[in-house]
Scaffold this active site. Structure first.
Site, PDB file in Angstrom:
ATOM      1  N   CYS A   1     -23.177 -20.498 -26.971  1.00 37.98           N
ATOM      2  CA  CYS A   1     -23.048 -21.175 -28.263  1.00 37.98           C
ATOM      3  C   CYS A   1     -23.957 -22.398 -28.326  1.00 37.98           C
ATOM      4  O   CYS A   1     -23.632 -23.453 -27.770  1.00 37.98           O
ATOM      5  CB  CYS A   1     -21.592 -21.576 -28.499  1.00 37.98           C
ATOM      6  SG  CYS A   1     -21.327 -22.484 -30.035  1.00 37.98           S
TER       7      CYS A   1
ATOM      8  N   CYS B   1     -22.467 -25.428 -30.090  1.00 38.28           N
ATOM      9  CA  CYS B   1     -21.415 -26.102 -29.317  1.00 38.28           C
ATOM     10  C   CYS B   1     -22.005 -26.994 -28.233  1.00 38.28           C
ATOM     11  O   CYS B   1     -21.517 -28.099 -27.987  1.00 38.28           O
ATOM     12  CB  CYS B   1     -20.495 -25.076 -28.654  1.00 38.28           C
ATOM     13  SG  CYS B   1     -19.731 -23.900 -29.772  1.00 38.28           S
ATOM     14  N   ASP B   2     -23.052 -26.507 -27.570  1.00 38.22           N
ATOM     15  CA  ASP B   2     -23.511 -27.154 -26.348  1.00 38.22           C
ATOM     16  C   ASP B   2     -24.932 -27.694 -26.399  1.00 38.22           C
ATOM     17  O   ASP B   2     -25.385 -28.331 -25.434  1.00 38.22           O
ATOM     18  CB  ASP B   2     -23.406 -26.157 -25.182  1.00 38.22           C
ATOM     19  CG  ASP B   2     -21.987 -25.655 -24.994  1.00 38.22           C
ATOM     20  OD1 ASP B   2     -21.053 -26.451 -25.193  1.00 38.22           O
ATOM     21  OD2 ASP B   2     -21.820 -24.475 -24.652  1.00 38.22           O
TER      22      ASP B   2
END
Length: 340
Positions: free
Chosen positions: A133, A136-137
């Site tokens: 992701c 997300c990261d």
């Protein structure tokens, strides 16, 4: 007992909830306790969803869908389904919390899950440099060197997004050409931070406590090499989330849930499926939403037929199919008559 339980909270699940709620079916939507909203919760700019000429953030779109469903009376429950009994007139859904819900019909819209490489180091270094992701990261890789594995639209979107943070983004692909759409390819090719590593597969992910690189195998001559990295993002596709219905619903050779033609009717009376869990080809937010519409309408028709059949699910299914499935010969005759 509920009229309909919707399992899944992506575009298909929430669209089904909107339609079912507007039909006064008071649907219960069981969203995942950790992945509510589906894959769009991990997507940044959604530029191809109708009605948003300037684009929309994935999480914002899903929030609006949920709010719209709740406005019409849908109830959203954040829990995980651990068991299903889809036989007979009463469907039973058991949750991780231990609660059990029953309904006359079920719409299965669980979407798909990220596909993994299945190589050494992947599980061990998950969360320590290996990610699925970018949204997300990506923030954690500012001014770092990272790589994205894949050659489709998702991989190109991930790579392009990650250039906002990383100093260098490699795209590792096992072939010498991409399967991504032309517009996504052009964006990646013209981005000066992206470099392609063609005809290569990840054989091993290197590092002790964190990713330090990958070992690559050349798919043409079999030679191996190492590429120093600070992070690796895997974007090689998705698998339909059908584990809950194995042995309970018929599946297709692609692993998706089988449905009857263009309908959402599965192999079990009163059970309907929508979204990526039935779609191995397109897997777009807009097609999932349209599929959710079909499922809600099919469920509404089934429930009406169920009432007419006195609660017998199999009879209700027969009535529904008879009233909803056109007769080709009759249709052809009517068309000829109309033209004449």
């Amino acid at each position: 007992m509920r009229n309909v339980i919707i399992i899944g909270s992506g575009p298909a699940g929430y669209t089904a909830a909107i339609y079912a709620a507007r039909a006064n079916l008071e649907p219960l939507v069981i969203a995942s306790s950790v992945e509510a909203g589906g894959e769009l919760m991990n997507t940044t700019d959604v530029e191809n969803y109708p009605g948003f000429p300037e684009g929309v953030q994935g999480p914002d779109l899903m929030t609006k869908m949920q709010e719209q469903a709740e406005r019409f009376g849908a109830e959203v429950l954040y829990d995980d389904v651990i068991d299903l009994d889809l036989t007979g007139s009463t469907k039973t859904v058991t949750l991780g919390s231990g609660k059990v819900h029953q309904a006359s019909s079920v719409i299965f819209a669980t979407g798909s899950a990220y596909r993994k490489l299945g190589v050494p180091g992947e599980e061990r270094l998950s969360g320590h440099g290996v990610s699925w992701c970018a949204t997300c990261d990506g923030f954690f890789f500012r001014e770092r060197t990272i790589a994205v594995v894949g050659g489709g639209d998702s991989a190109m979107e991930e790579a392009t997004f990650l250039t906002r943070f990383a100093s260098k983004v490699y795209v590792i692909h096992r072939k010498d050409s991409l399967r991504a759409s032309k517009i996504m390819q052009e964006r990646a090719f013209t981005n000066e931070k992206i470099e392609f590593v063609w005809n290569s597969e990840v054989e091993d992910i290197l590092g002790g406590d964190a990713v330090t690189g990958v070992r690559l195998r050349n798919t043409v001559d079999g030679s191996t090499s190492e590429l120093a990295l600070d992070g690796l993002f895997v974007a090689i596709g998705n698998d339909p989330r059908t584990h809950l219905v194995h042995g309970k619903l018929s599946l297709t050779p692609e692993g998706t849930i089988w449905v009857d033609g263009r309908s959402s009717r599965t192999s079990e009376a009163g059970v309907f499926a929508a979204g990526d869990v039935i779609d191995p080809t397109y897997r777009q937010a807009i097609t999932a939403a349209g599929s959710g519409t079909v499922a809600a309408l099919d469920a509404e028709h089934f429930l009406a037929a169920l009432e007419q059949a006195g609660g017998d699910a199999q009879t209700a299914e027969d009535i529904e199919v008879a009233t909803e499935t056109p007769d080709p010969e009759t249709d052809e005759a009517e068309t000829v008559a109309a033209v004449a």
